[in-house]
Motif scaffolding. Structure first.
Motif, PDB file in Angstrom:
ATOM      1  N   VAL A  43       0.842  -1.197   0.000  1.00 36.72           N
ATOM      2  CA  VAL A  43       0.000   0.000   0.000  1.00 36.72           C
ATOM      3  C   VAL A  43       0.881   1.252   0.000  1.00 36.72           C
ATOM      4  O   VAL A  43       0.701   2.160  -0.813  1.00 36.72           O
ATOM      5  CB  VAL A  43      -0.969   0.008   1.208  1.00 36.72           C
ATOM      6  CG1 VAL A  43      -1.716   1.327   1.288  1.00 36.72           C
ATOM      7  CG2 VAL A  43      -1.941  -1.158   1.126  1.00 36.72           C
ATOM      8  N   ALA A  44       1.836   1.312   0.928  1.00 40.51           N
ATOM      9  CA  ALA A  44       2.695   2.499   1.041  1.00 40.51           C
ATOM     10  C   ALA A  44       3.532   2.715  -0.224  1.00 40.51           C
ATOM     11  O   ALA A  44       3.598   3.830  -0.752  1.00 40.51           O
ATOM     12  CB  ALA A  44       3.603   2.365   2.261  1.00 40.51           C
ATOM     13  N   ILE A  45       4.148   1.670  -0.731  1.00 40.81           N
ATOM     14  CA  ILE A  45       4.981   1.779  -1.933  1.00 40.81           C
ATOM     15  C   ILE A  45       4.127   2.168  -3.140  1.00 40.81           C
ATOM     16  O   ILE A  45       4.557   2.939  -3.993  1.00 40.81           O
ATOM     17  CB  ILE A  45       5.748   0.463  -2.178  1.00 40.81           C
ATOM     18  CG1 ILE A  45       6.795   0.278  -1.078  1.00 40.81           C
ATOM     19  CG2 ILE A  45       6.376   0.441  -3.557  1.00 40.81           C
ATOM     20  CD1 ILE A  45       7.418  -1.112  -1.031  1.00 40.81           C
ATOM     21  N   GLY A  46       2.898   1.666  -3.175  1.00 41.18           N
ATOM     22  CA  GLY A  46       2.013   1.966  -4.296  1.00 41.18           C
ATOM     23  C   GLY A  46       1.668   3.440  -4.437  1.00 41.18           C
ATOM     24  O   GLY A  46       1.381   3.921  -5.537  1.00 41.18           O
ATOM     25  N   PHE A  47       1.700   4.180  -3.326  1.00 42.84           N
ATOM     26  CA  PHE A  47       1.382   5.611  -3.384  1.00 42.84           C
ATOM     27  C   PHE A  47       2.559   6.480  -3.838  1.00 42.84           C
ATOM     28  O   PHE A  47       2.361   7.607  -4.282  1.00 42.84           O
ATOM     29  CB  PHE A  47       0.909   6.108  -2.010  1.00 42.84           C
ATOM     30  CG  PHE A  47      -0.555   5.877  -1.766  1.00 42.84           C
ATOM     31  CD1 PHE A  47      -1.514   6.645  -2.410  1.00 42.84           C
ATOM     32  CD2 PHE A  47      -0.976   4.896  -0.889  1.00 42.84           C
ATOM     33  CE1 PHE A  47      -2.863   6.435  -2.191  1.00 42.84           C
ATOM     34  CE2 PHE A  47      -2.317   4.671  -0.658  1.00 42.84           C
ATOM     35  CZ  PHE A  47      -3.267   5.441  -1.314  1.00 42.84           C
ATOM     36  N   ILE A  48       3.781   5.989  -3.719  1.00 42.49           N
ATOM     37  CA  ILE A  48       4.971   6.801  -3.998  1.00 42.49           C
ATOM     38  C   ILE A  48       4.948   7.469  -5.374  1.00 42.49           C
ATOM     39  O   ILE A  48       5.236   8.668  -5.473  1.00 42.49           O
ATOM     40  CB  ILE A  48       6.260   5.978  -3.770  1.00 42.49           C
ATOM     41  CG1 ILE A  48       6.414   5.698  -2.273  1.00 42.49           C
ATOM     42  CG2 ILE A  48       7.487   6.703  -4.323  1.00 42.49           C
ATOM     43  CD1 ILE A  48       7.534   4.736  -1.918  1.00 42.49           C
ATOM     44  N   PRO A  49       4.595   6.783  -6.467  1.00 43.95           N
ATOM     45  CA  PRO A  49       4.614   7.458  -7.772  1.00 43.95           C
ATOM     46  C   PRO A  49       3.642   8.635  -7.888  1.00 43.95           C
ATOM     47  O   PRO A  49       3.814   9.493  -8.754  1.00 43.95           O
ATOM     48  CB  PRO A  49       4.214   6.350  -8.757  1.00 43.95           C
ATOM     49  CG  PRO A  49       4.437   5.071  -8.041  1.00 43.95           C
ATOM     50  CD  PRO A  49       4.277   5.370  -6.585  1.00 43.95           C
ATOM     51  N   PHE A  50       2.648   8.697  -7.031  1.00 37.41           N
ATOM     52  CA  PHE A  50       1.653   9.762  -7.120  1.00 37.41           C
ATOM     53  C   PHE A  50       2.003  10.985  -6.272  1.00 37.41           C
ATOM     54  O   PHE A  50       1.303  11.991  -6.328  1.00 37.41           O
ATOM     55  CB  PHE A  50       0.278   9.233  -6.695  1.00 37.41           C
ATOM     56  CG  PHE A  50      -0.193   8.089  -7.529  1.00 37.41           C
ATOM     57  CD1 PHE A  50      -0.734   8.307  -8.796  1.00 37.41           C
ATOM     58  CD2 PHE A  50      -0.077   6.785  -7.079  1.00 37.41           C
ATOM     59  CE1 PHE A  50      -1.157   7.246  -9.583  1.00 37.41           C
ATOM     60  CE2 PHE A  50      -0.505   5.712  -7.854  1.00 37.41           C
ATOM     61  CZ  PHE A  50      -1.040   5.951  -9.117  1.00 37.41           C
ATOM     62  N   LEU A  51       3.053  10.924  -5.472  1.00 34.45           N
ATOM     63  CA  LEU A  51       3.354  11.985  -4.511  1.00 34.45           C
ATOM     64  C   LEU A  51       4.150  13.173  -5.041  1.00 34.45           C
ATOM     65  O   LEU A  51       3.910  14.293  -4.592  1.00 34.45           O
ATOM     66  CB  LEU A  51       4.063  11.391  -3.292  1.00 34.45           C
ATOM     67  CG  LEU A  51       3.218  10.437  -2.458  1.00 34.45           C
ATOM     68  CD1 LEU A  51       4.039   9.887  -1.308  1.00 34.45           C
ATOM     69  CD2 LEU A  51       1.959  11.105  -1.968  1.00 34.45           C
ATOM     70  N   PRO A  52       5.096  12.995  -5.965  1.00 37.62           N
ATOM     71  CA  PRO A  52       5.889  14.160  -6.387  1.00 37.62           C
ATOM     72  C   PRO A  52       4.999  15.314  -6.876  1.00 37.62           C
ATOM     73  O   PRO A  52       4.081  15.128  -7.661  1.00 37.62           O
ATOM     74  CB  PRO A  52       6.754  13.620  -7.528  1.00 37.62           C
ATOM     75  CG  PRO A  52       6.893  12.159  -7.211  1.00 37.62           C
ATOM     76  CD  PRO A  52       5.553  11.768  -6.615  1.00 37.62           C
TER      77      PRO A  52
END
Length: 142
Positions: A43-52
């Motif tokens: 779940v946590a890793i899956g959100f990373i691409p959407f954060l920048p």
């Protein structure tokens, strides 16, 4: 509720949030903290691409940021406790998941009007009471 919203709700409830506990139960990994970590790491890793470009200093210093961290702590507690429940001897996932899901509905049905002024309608009250009766029935008869 329009058709696209209904499809999204059913997808989340039946497939994704409804399905992950069943998949996790099939893992046969007995350590509840390993189970919880692996599920939530994705779940946590899956959100990373959407954060920048979406998190700023203003976001981090806002009250909303800290409230979301508190919500995350509550979510963590649930995810830390749920694998404990799944790995207990005699655990009935089909019973516990229904009760937990029903309690989540009741928390939102009560908390929405209390904290956010959501409408209290007769149908919402009636069906929430039905869910409560189902929870009581499952908790004390099976």
């Amino acid at each position: 509720m329009n058709t696209s919203t209904l499809v999204l709700v059913f997808s989340i409830g039946l497939i994704f949030w409804g399905g992950w506990p069943l998949i996790a139960q099939g893992s046969k990994l007995e350590d509840p903290f390993v189970r919880g970590f692996l599920v939530n790491a994705v779940v946590a890793i899956g959100f990373i691409p959407f954060l920048p470009g979406r998190i700023s200093i203003g976001t981090i210093t806002s009250t909303g940021f800290w409230l979301l961290l508190l919500a995350g702590a509550f979510n963590f507690a649930g995810h830390a406790l749920f694998p404990q429940l799944q790995t207990m001897a005699g655990s009935q996932l089909s019973k516990y998941m229904v009760v937990i899901s029903g309690l989540c509905v009741i928390a939102s049905a009560l908390g929405g009007p209390l904290f956010y002024g959501d409408a209290v309608t007769l149908p919402k009250t009636f069906f929430t009471l039905l869910i409560l009766l189902g929870i009581i029935g499952l908790a004390f008869t099976s």
